[in-house]
Scaffold this motif. Structure first.
Motif, PDB file in Angstrom:
ATOM      1  N   GLN A  98      43.022  38.521  49.131  1.00 42.89           N
ATOM      2  CA  GLN A  98      43.616  37.822  47.959  1.00 42.89           C
ATOM      3  C   GLN A  98      44.740  36.833  48.452  1.00 42.89           C
ATOM      4  O   GLN A  98      44.631  35.869  48.146  1.00 42.89           O
ATOM      5  N   ARG A 101      42.261  33.847  49.076  1.00 45.64           N
ATOM      6  CA  ARG A 101      41.827  33.490  47.991  1.00 45.64           C
ATOM      7  C   ARG A 101      42.967  32.500  47.263  1.00 45.64           C
ATOM      8  O   ARG A 101      42.757  31.361  46.858  1.00 45.64           O
ATOM      9  N   ASP A 102      44.048  32.811  47.718  1.00 52.99           N
ATOM     10  CA  ASP A 102      45.442  32.161  47.105  1.00 52.99           C
ATOM     11  C   ASP A 102      45.365  30.783  48.037  1.00 52.99           C
ATOM     12  O   ASP A 102      45.792  29.824  47.209  1.00 52.99           O
TER      13      ASP A 102
END
Length: 124
Positions: A98, A101-102
């Motif tokens: 995550q 992805r951020d």
């Protein structure tokens, strides 16, 4: 604020605006995503990849099977890859999907002209 020296794609970059962008950049583990580009550590250097030099950005997933005495385990590592001039630059690696992805979403937000994702394969 002291001016910081960065290792850019085409040589050293010493610029007050870039130094200020580095300080204000959002941090994703060892990667910083600013308004002007992406910053990451490479040995003793801090690399700077400007958005106007960048063609594409994507995540590369590296899966590893670890064999241990009591069985096996699978590990996944996520790398932020920046493509400039047809060459890939590995901006950093993390086990946190995550977070990477951020970071990619921050690149997409700050640089709308940069293509996001892997290029489609071309077949003759």
């Amino acid at each position: 604020m002291a001016e910081k020296k960065f290792a850019g794609i085409n040589g050293a970059v010493e610029n007050e605006a870039v130094s200020a962008d580095f300080e204000a950049a959002r941090s994703f583990d060892k990667i910083r995503v600013g308004k002007r580009g992406v910053y990451y550590k490479d040995g003793f250097k801090t690399r700077y990849v400007a958005y106007d030099e960048m063609e594409r950005a994507f995540l590369r997933v590296q899966e590893v099977r670890g064999r241990m005495c009591c069985g096996q385990a699978f590990f996944a590592y996520f790398r932020l890859i920046l493509v400039c001039g047809g060459r890939e630059y590995d901006a950093g690696m993390s086990e946190n999907e995550q977070l990477m992805r951020d970071a990619l979403a921050a690149v997409e937000k700050n640089a709308p002209g940069v293509k996001i994702g892997v290029a489609a394969p071309t077949h003759p």
